[in-house]
Scaffold this motif. Structure first.
Motif, PDB file in Angstrom:
ATOM      1  N   ASN A 240       2.654  -9.610 -34.003  1.00  0.00           N
ATOM      2  CA  ASN A 240       2.984  -8.327 -33.321  1.00  0.00           C
ATOM      3  C   ASN A 240       4.345  -8.122 -33.089  1.00  0.00           C
ATOM      4  N   ASN A 241       5.004  -9.162 -32.616  1.00  0.00           N
ATOM      5  CA  ASN A 241       6.386  -8.983 -32.642  1.00  0.00           C
ATOM      6  C   ASN A 241       7.216  -8.654 -34.053  1.00  0.00           C
ATOM      7  N   ALA A 242       6.600  -9.176 -34.857  1.00  0.00           N
ATOM      8  CA  ALA A 242       7.194  -9.057 -36.212  1.00  0.00           C
ATOM      9  C   ALA A 242       6.974  -7.960 -36.885  1.00  0.00           C
TER      10      ALA A 242
ATOM     11  N   ASP B  30       6.565  -5.148 -34.873  1.00  0.00           N
ATOM     12  CA  ASP B  30       7.276  -4.276 -34.116  1.00  0.00           C
ATOM     13  C   ASP B  30       8.667  -4.163 -34.693  1.00  0.00           C
ATOM     14  N   ALA B  31       9.335  -5.310 -35.349  1.00  0.00           N
ATOM     15  CA  ALA B  31      10.530  -5.108 -35.578  1.00  0.00           C
ATOM     16  C   ALA B  31      10.669  -4.951 -37.320  1.00  0.00           C
ATOM     17  N   ALA B  32       9.551  -5.304 -38.193  1.00  0.00           N
ATOM     18  CA  ALA B  32       9.858  -5.307 -39.255  1.00  0.00           C
ATOM     19  C   ALA B  32      10.288  -3.751 -40.211  1.00  0.00           C
TER      20      ALA B  32
ATOM     21  N   HIS C   8       7.931 -14.543 -40.616  1.00  0.00           N
ATOM     22  CA  HIS C   8       9.261 -14.119 -41.199  1.00  0.00           C
ATOM     23  C   HIS C   8       9.179 -12.501 -41.073  1.00  0.00           C
ATOM     24  N   ASP C   9      10.102 -11.750 -40.470  1.00  0.00           N
ATOM     25  CA  ASP C   9       9.897 -10.329 -40.760  1.00  0.00           C
ATOM     26  C   ASP C   9      11.565  -9.927 -41.198  1.00  0.00           C
ATOM     27  N   ASP C  10      11.515  -8.496 -41.920  1.00  0.00           N
ATOM     28  CA  ASP C  10      12.871  -8.129 -42.448  1.00  0.00           C
ATOM     29  C   ASP C  10      13.284  -7.223 -41.507  1.00  0.00           C
TER      30      ASP C  10
ATOM     31  N   PRO D 257      15.709  -6.128 -37.891  1.00  0.00           N
ATOM     32  CA  PRO D 257      17.145  -6.226 -37.442  1.00  0.00           C
ATOM     33  C   PRO D 257      17.730  -7.673 -37.036  1.00  0.00           C
ATOM     34  N   GLY D 258      16.257  -8.475 -36.673  1.00  0.00           N
ATOM     35  CA  GLY D 258      16.759  -9.858 -36.094  1.00  0.00           C
ATOM     36  C   GLY D 258      16.667  -9.469 -34.526  1.00  0.00           C
ATOM     37  N   LEU D 259      16.892 -10.672 -33.888  1.00  0.00           N
ATOM     38  CA  LEU D 259      17.197 -10.638 -32.537  1.00  0.00           C
ATOM     39  C   LEU D 259      18.442  -9.784 -31.653  1.00  0.00           C
TER      40      LEU D 259
ATOM     41  N   PHE E  43       9.403 -12.101 -18.959  1.00  0.00           N
ATOM     42  CA  PHE E  43       9.641 -10.620 -18.667  1.00  0.00           C
ATOM     43  C   PHE E  43      11.083 -10.301 -19.240  1.00  0.00           C
ATOM     44  N   VAL E  44      11.730 -10.818 -20.130  1.00  0.00           N
ATOM     45  CA  VAL E  44      12.820 -10.560 -20.812  1.00  0.00           C
ATOM     46  C   VAL E  44      12.108  -9.596 -22.284  1.00  0.00           C
ATOM     47  N   THR E  45      12.497  -8.359 -22.112  1.00  0.00           N
ATOM     48  CA  THR E  45      11.974  -7.293 -23.221  1.00  0.00           C
ATOM     49  C   THR E  45      13.021  -6.343 -23.346  1.00  0.00           C
ATOM     50  N   THR E  46      13.060  -6.135 -24.694  1.00  0.00           N
ATOM     51  CA  THR E  46      14.198  -4.841 -25.036  1.00  0.00           C
ATOM     52  C   THR E  46      13.163  -3.676 -25.654  1.00  0.00           C
ATOM     53  N   LYS E  47      11.725  -3.784 -25.223  1.00  0.00           N
ATOM     54  CA  LYS E  47      10.945  -2.584 -25.648  1.00  0.00           C
ATOM     55  C   LYS E  47      10.839  -1.665 -24.474  1.00  0.00           C
ATOM     56  N   PRO E  48      10.303  -0.418 -24.852  1.00  0.00           N
ATOM     57  CA  PRO E  48      10.227   0.368 -23.589  1.00  0.00           C
ATOM     58  C   PRO E  48       8.962   0.065 -22.863  1.00  0.00           C
TER      59      PRO E  48
ATOM     60  N   LYS F  22       5.358  -0.782 -23.796  1.00  0.00           N
ATOM     61  CA  LYS F  22       5.267  -1.636 -25.144  1.00  0.00           C
ATOM     62  C   LYS F  22       5.417  -2.989 -25.031  1.00  0.00           C
ATOM     63  N   GLY F  23       6.367  -3.369 -24.090  1.00  0.00           N
ATOM     64  CA  GLY F  23       6.603  -4.703 -23.963  1.00  0.00           C
ATOM     65  C   GLY F  23       6.592  -5.345 -22.536  1.00  0.00           C
ATOM     66  N   THR F  24       5.953  -6.571 -22.497  1.00  0.00           N
ATOM     67  CA  THR F  24       5.897  -7.420 -21.229  1.00  0.00           C
ATOM     68  C   THR F  24       7.180  -8.342 -21.193  1.00  0.00           C
ATOM     69  N   GLY F  25       7.528  -8.803 -22.270  1.00  0.00           N
ATOM     70  CA  GLY F  25       8.310  -9.867 -22.341  1.00  0.00           C
ATOM     71  C   GLY F  25       7.856 -11.296 -21.969  1.00  0.00           C
ATOM     72  N   LEU F  26       6.493 -11.140 -22.294  1.00  0.00           N
ATOM     73  CA  LEU F  26       5.675 -12.429 -21.809  1.00  0.00           C
ATOM     74  C   LEU F  26       5.210 -13.227 -23.266  1.00  0.00           C
ATOM     75  N   GLY F  27       5.297 -12.388 -24.361  1.00  0.00           N
ATOM     76  CA  GLY F  27       4.736 -12.829 -25.681  1.00  0.00           C
ATOM     77  C   GLY F  27       5.456 -14.261 -26.184  1.00  0.00           C
ATOM     78  N   LEU F  28       6.655 -14.245 -26.061  1.00  0.00           N
ATOM     79  CA  LEU F  28       7.383 -15.579 -26.656  1.00  0.00           C
ATOM     80  C   LEU F  28       7.409 -16.850 -25.406  1.00  0.00           C
ATOM     81  N   PRO F  29       7.543 -16.400 -24.345  1.00  0.00           N
ATOM     82  CA  PRO F  29       7.526 -17.607 -23.140  1.00  0.00           C
ATOM     83  C   PRO F  29       5.938 -18.267 -23.198  1.00  0.00           C
TER      84      PRO F  29
HETATM   85  N1  LIG Z   1      10.424 -10.582 -34.639  1.00  0.00           N
HETATM   86  C1  LIG Z   1      11.461 -10.170 -33.784  1.00  0.00           C
HETATM   87  N2  LIG Z   1      12.458  -9.177 -34.162  1.00  0.00           N
HETATM   88  C2  LIG Z   1      13.347  -9.097 -33.335  1.00  0.00           C
HETATM   89  N3  LIG Z   1      13.547  -9.287 -31.853  1.00  0.00           N
HETATM   90  C3  LIG Z   1      12.443  -9.772 -31.567  1.00  0.00           C
HETATM   91  C4  LIG Z   1      11.504 -10.524 -32.619  1.00  0.00           C
HETATM   92  N4  LIG Z   1      10.554 -11.374 -31.654  1.00  0.00           N
HETATM   93  C5  LIG Z   1      10.986 -11.114 -30.491  1.00  0.00           C
HETATM   94  N5  LIG Z   1      11.965 -10.402 -30.282  1.00  0.00           N
HETATM   95  C6  LIG Z   1      12.816 -10.079 -28.992  1.00  0.00           C
HETATM   96  O1  LIG Z   1      12.336 -10.783 -27.847  1.00  0.00           O
HETATM   97  C7  LIG Z   1      11.691 -10.030 -26.737  1.00  0.00           C
HETATM   98  C8  LIG Z   1      10.898 -10.816 -26.199  1.00  0.00           C
HETATM   99  O2  LIG Z   1       9.529 -10.912 -26.903  1.00  0.00           O
HETATM  100  P1  LIG Z   1       8.256 -10.938 -26.203  1.00  0.00           P
HETATM  101  O3  LIG Z   1       8.218 -12.230 -25.187  1.00  0.00           O
HETATM  102  O4  LIG Z   1       7.212 -11.225 -27.153  1.00  0.00           O
HETATM  103  O5  LIG Z   1       8.159 -10.020 -25.309  1.00  0.00           O
HETATM  104  P2  LIG Z   1       7.743  -8.106 -25.757  1.00  0.00           P
HETATM  105  O6  LIG Z   1       7.362  -8.354 -27.174  1.00  0.00           O
HETATM  106  O7  LIG Z   1       6.650  -7.981 -24.847  1.00  0.00           O
HETATM  107  O8  LIG Z   1       9.160  -7.479 -25.540  1.00  0.00           O
HETATM  108  C9  LIG Z   1      11.590  -8.808 -27.617  1.00  0.00           C
HETATM  109  O9  LIG Z   1      11.685  -7.730 -26.452  1.00  0.00           O
HETATM  110  C10 LIG Z   1      12.629  -8.710 -28.614  1.00  0.00           C
HETATM  111  O10 LIG Z   1      13.679  -8.214 -28.014  1.00  0.00           O
END
Ligand SMILES: Nc1ncnc2c1ncn2[C@@H]1O[C@H](COP(=O)(O)OP(=O)(O)O)[C@@H](O)[C@H]1O
Ligand SMILES: [Mg+2]
Length: 208
Positions: free
Chosen positions: A115-117, A119-121, A141-143, A145-147, A158-163, A166-173
């Motif tokens: 889902n993160n990929a 969101d970004a691809a 892998h996605d194409d 803008p990168g992180l 809880f670190v998220t760049t999404k509105p 849309k984002g909780t900042g919990l997916g990665l941790p």
């Molecule tokens: N594939 C990706 N491409 C660009 N940025 C990403 C990607 N995956 C994660 N990120 C960055 O890491 C942040 C944290 O991701 P995550 O913990 O999944 O929380 P969320 O998706 O709810 O924002 C995202 O808000 C985004 O800024």
């Protein structure tokens, strides 16, 4: 993370309270917009609780898991969303069968990363599984803008760049924690284009 959850919930809760007070005094014509933003805030709270709830489910511990099979299933689940976004979703694998992980945890990690990929691809997302002989590596892998934050920050709760909504900042941790709980790991790996994450799944070792 649970301590942080209380703090994270206070903001949308406060917003809900304030918006509800506004609705009470607002003219009829403005109520719909206010109620819409109120529902967004409620949706955000729901997502936070759901993310924590999924994580705090009773862990089953590692068992034998068909990594390629889980990848195919994850692809089927993500395909409708990829289709709506006009993105291609590809799985490259075939040699990554017997991993050692809780299958529900593995699925949750791959759905989070997928889902993160998505969101970004810009045009495509690719899952690639490889059996190195000592472990299974699944790269997502996605194409896009990168992180835009550091890897360390992205894995912080809880670190998220999404509105909001849309984002909780919990997916990665949560995904990293689930991977480590199962003897694996999840890391960001360098890539020229977009973002690449690598999930390490230990190999299943049959007991003698
Ligand atoms: N594939 C990706 N491409 C660009 N940025 C990403 C990607 N995956 C994660 N990120 C960055 O890491 C942040 C944290 O991701 P995550 O913990 O999944 O929380 P969320 O998706 O709810 O924002 C995202 O808000 C985004 O800024
Ligand atoms: Mg996410």
């Amino acid at each position: 993370m649970v301590a942080g959850l209380g703090h994270e919930l206070r903001q949308p809760l406060f917003a809900v309270k304030s918006i509800a007070q506004l609705v009470l005094q607002a003219p009829e014509a403005e109520r719909e917009a206010l109620l819409t933003s109120l529902l967004e805030q409620v949706g955000h709270m729901e997502q936070l609780i759901e993310a924590i709830g999924n994580y705090s489910r009773k862990p089953q511990g590692p068992s034998i898991v068909d990594v390629d099979g889980v990848l195919s299933q994850v692809r089927r689940w993500l395909a409708p969303r990829a289709g709506r976004l006009g993105l291609s979703l590809r799985v490259v694998g075939g040699a990554a069968r017997a991993g050692s992980m809780d299958p529900v945890a593995l699925t949750q990690i791959l759905v989070n990363l997928g889902n993160n990929a998505l969101d970004a691809a810009r045009s495509r997302v690719e899952f690639e599984a490889e059996n190195t002989g000592s472990e299974i590596r699944v790269r997502i892998h996605d194409d896009g803008p990168g992180l835009s934050v550091s890897s360390a920050q992205a894995f912080e709760p809880f670190v998220t760049t999404k509105p909001p909504g849309k984002g909780t900042g919990l997916g990665l941790p949560i995904s990293r924690q689930l991977a480590r709980d199962n003897g694996g790991d999840l890391v960001l790996i360098p890539s020229d284009v977009g973002a690449s994450f690598e999930l390490v799944v230990p190999l299943w070792v049959p007991k003698g």
